[in-house]
Write a protein that holds these residues in place. Structure first.
Motif, PDB file in Angstrom:
ATOM      1  N   ARG A   1      51.310  23.524-131.453  1.00  0.00           N
ATOM      2  CA  ARG A   1      50.637  24.695-132.602  1.00  0.00           C
ATOM      3  C   ARG A   1      50.593  23.591-133.715  1.00  0.00           C
ATOM      4  O   ARG A   1      49.466  23.803-134.403  1.00  0.00           O
ATOM      5  CB  ARG A   1      51.791  25.775-132.753  1.00  0.00           C
ATOM      6  N   ALA A   2      51.724  22.923-133.999  1.00  0.00           N
ATOM      7  CA  ALA A   2      51.572  22.120-135.232  1.00  0.00           C
ATOM      8  C   ALA A   2      50.479  20.879-134.873  1.00  0.00           C
ATOM      9  O   ALA A   2      49.796  20.979-136.157  1.00  0.00           O
ATOM     10  CB  ALA A   2      52.853  21.490-135.621  1.00  0.00           C
ATOM     11  N   ALA A   3      50.237  20.520-133.978  1.00  0.00           N
ATOM     12  CA  ALA A   3      49.403  19.325-133.842  1.00  0.00           C
ATOM     13  C   ALA A   3      47.917  19.748-133.651  1.00  0.00           C
ATOM     14  O   ALA A   3      47.132  19.181-134.146  1.00  0.00           O
ATOM     15  CB  ALA A   3      49.695  18.701-132.653  1.00  0.00           C
ATOM     16  N   GLY A   4      47.800  20.876-132.782  1.00  0.00           N
ATOM     17  CA  GLY A   4      46.398  21.258-132.614  1.00  0.00           C
ATOM     18  C   GLY A   4      46.197  22.774-132.816  1.00  0.00           C
ATOM     19  O   GLY A   4      44.880  23.248-132.749  1.00  0.00           O
ATOM     20  N   GLY A   5      46.932  23.515-133.406  1.00  0.00           N
ATOM     21  CA  GLY A   5      46.943  25.048-133.879  1.00  0.00           C
ATOM     22  C   GLY A   5      47.220  25.814-132.655  1.00  0.00           C
ATOM     23  O   GLY A   5      47.368  25.433-131.537  1.00  0.00           O
ATOM     24  N   PRO A   6      47.235  27.035-133.008  1.00  0.00           N
ATOM     25  CA  PRO A   6      47.810  27.990-132.044  1.00  0.00           C
ATOM     26  C   PRO A   6      46.598  28.243-131.082  1.00  0.00           C
ATOM     27  O   PRO A   6      45.585  27.826-131.307  1.00  0.00           O
ATOM     28  CB  PRO A   6      47.938  29.405-132.888  1.00  0.00           C
ATOM     29  N   PRO A   7      46.943  28.973-129.760  1.00  0.00           N
ATOM     30  CA  PRO A   7      46.052  28.975-128.876  1.00  0.00           C
ATOM     31  C   PRO A   7      44.565  29.495-129.067  1.00  0.00           C
ATOM     32  O   PRO A   7      43.403  29.118-128.684  1.00  0.00           O
ATOM     33  CB  PRO A   7      46.672  29.920-127.767  1.00  0.00           C
ATOM     34  N   ALA A   8      44.569  30.717-129.927  1.00  0.00           N
ATOM     35  CA  ALA A   8      43.325  31.265-130.197  1.00  0.00           C
ATOM     36  C   ALA A   8      42.640  30.621-131.648  1.00  0.00           C
ATOM     37  O   ALA A   8      41.770  31.313-131.955  1.00  0.00           O
ATOM     38  CB  ALA A   8      43.501  32.879-130.278  1.00  0.00           C
TER      39      ALA A   8
END
Length: 508
Positions: free
Chosen positions: A397-404
């Motif tokens: 989540r920190a690197a690419g954002g949360p799933p949605a």
């Protein structure tokens, strides 16, 4: 789809990953049923103005307002070598949803020869990734819009562009995800505008051409053959597939007599046949989970190319041939990847994302059924994989954002949105949902989701609403935390699971 390999670099198999309210009538019915380096000739057109786009958060300049495409007719003439442009004609039938003095198409890698709009010559010019058409007469709202573009389609990639044609050992294939179909043909290049497709491919007689859908007439004339194919269900532009090569086309029957056709390099036919023979049973397995296969045919396109990914092009999934010939890959691993792409025919193809931020609905579900297949067929426990994913989730989540809410793609690399958080991170959210509402309700939800939205587009909000309906309670808070939170919520039923905080950045 792109970067499946990002979850298991070099495909080293491991049990852990490395990697509005609803439209009520549709919901209740289902419950009851349970373009960059473009070379364009301006033809005296006025200055086109800026590219428009429909405002997708991740790709704001792609897609176009003002019309709804109903059908594409694509004609390609292959010259017999895969490093020279193909001659092409793209015909678009659409409905104007607003008065149009100009019409924007997405197109960015070829030369336009001429354009007609509603039977009359039209001006045209480029604006970024757009081809801007100026009709002889403005097109009234609510009226038909018929566009014919004569152009070339260049298989040699331009700098800072990925996707489009893939050059194989013996010809070409397509990989148009994400939003890269406009590197091949003019279109409204966004998954929210699905349409019917017809393909006509002319190639030297020693080649075989295959495309999405079912075959039509094959016409031989002199040293060339023209192959035709047509879809029976609407399709997003990113899912278009055309294979041209020295290929064998193999046929078999799937469940309920479903035509299954596979396309393989002719010289590798015998070695690949044992893998292809697994597909009917895999389709039957998926049908047991989510219901009837949604399209008119299915099959695998095994290409002699190094792409770094597999791709769920509609009715004909693209695979690297080496996935099946490399002895280091265990059988269970290869079959689970086959099921990943197969499951996309329901999740991503039949039900397409309303926006690219809804990508997790495609990849999370495909990863879910990949893992479930490995659990049921190869004794690879789902819980073990999900626990490992939970441990990595905060870092993802920190690197690419949360799933949605994935972060925007890196410049010039559209496929960089395909990060672990939308694969195993999204599957982890589905696991949490199953833990929260129970297996029976979760399985009813999965069947209802593909029934409600078949042949359409759907969003994260639609999924949250349907999940709440199926559970009989409001799940918006629960799912918002899992799908949009910067931190991974506690896992229901597993209070001992921990997610490691990402390492602090040092600026190095």
């Amino acid at each position: 789809m792109p970067l499946e390999a990002a979850l298991a670099p070099a495909r080293v198999p491991a049990p852990a990953p490395t990697v509005r309210r609803p439209r009520s009538r549709r919901v209740h019915a289902a419950l009851l049923a349970s373009a960059a380096s473009v070379c364009l000739i301006a033809a005296g057109a006025p200055a086109p103005g800026p590219a428009l786009g429909i405002g997708d958060r991740l790709f704001p300049t792609l897609g176009n307002p003002g019309y709804d495409v109903r059908a594409y007719d694509l004609a390609f003439t292959y010259p017999g070598v895969n490093d020279k442009p193909l001659r092409a004609v793209t015909t678009i039938d659409a409905l104007a949803t607003a008065r149009l003095e100009r019409v924007n198409l997405d197109y960015a890698h070829g030369t336009v020869r001429s354009v007609e709009v509603n039977g009359a010559p039209a001006g045209f010019a480029s604006a970024g990734d757009d081809l801007v058409l100026t009709p002889a007469k403005a097109v009234p709202a609510g009226s038909p819009l018929h566009i014919t573009v004569r152009h070339t389609s260049d298989p040699v990639p331009a700098k800072d562009q990925d996707g489009g044609w893939v050059r194989t050992e013996d010809g070409l294939a397509m990989a148009n995800q994400a939003d890269a179909a406009h590197l091949v043909f003019p279109c409204n290049d966004h998954p929210s505008d699905k349409a019917m497709f017809t393909f006509r491919i002319t190639a030297p007689k020693e080649y075989t051409a295959v495309a999405n859908g079912l075959p039509g007439r094959t016409v031989r004339s002199g040293d060339a053959t023209t192959w035709s194919y047509r879809t029976r269900h609407p399709m997003a532009t990113e899912l278009a597939q055309v294979s041209i090569g020295r290929s064998s086309v193999l046929h078999r029957a799937g469940p309920h007599g479903l035509p299954v056709r596979d396309v393989v390099p002719a010289r590798d036919r015998a070695a690949l046949e044992p893998w292809l023979d697994r597909t009917p049973d895999q389709i039957a397995w998926m049908e047991s989970k989510v219901g009837r296969y949604p399209f008119e045919t299915y099959g695998l396109l095994m290409a002699g190319a190094r792409t770094g990914f597999e791709l769920e092009t509609q009715t004909l999934s693209l695979f690297e041939k080496d996935l099946f010939t490399e002895p280091a890959y265990p059988r269970w691993y290869v079959e689970s990847i086959m099921v990943h792409e197969l499951s996309h025919q329901w999740f991503g193809d039949s039900v397409s994302p309303r926006s690219w931020s809804d990508l997790w609905l495609n990849e999370g579900h495909a990863t879910w059924y990949e893992a479930l297949y490995a659990e049921e067929k190869a004794d690879r426990p789902m819980e073990k994989r999900m626990k490992a994913a939970y441990g990595l989730s905060d870092g993802w989540r920190a690197a690419g954002g949360p799933p949605a809410a994935p972060r925007v793609p890196e410049p010039g690399r559209k496929i960089s949105i395909f990060r672990p958080s939308v694969y195993d991170g999204a599957a982890l959210a589905l696991y949490a949902l199953r833990q929260e509402i129970g297996r029976p309700a979760f399985e009813r939800l999965e069947r209802a989701w593909v029934a409600v939205n078949r042949d359409g587009v759907a969003s994260t909000a639609d999924f949250v609403d349907l999940a709440s309906d199926m559970a009989g309670r409001d799940l918006s808070g629960f799912l918002t935390a899992w799908l949009y939170g910067e931190k991974t919520p506690p896992m229901p039923g597993h209070p001992d699971w921990k997610s490691d905080a990402p390492h602090a950045r040092t600026g190095a």
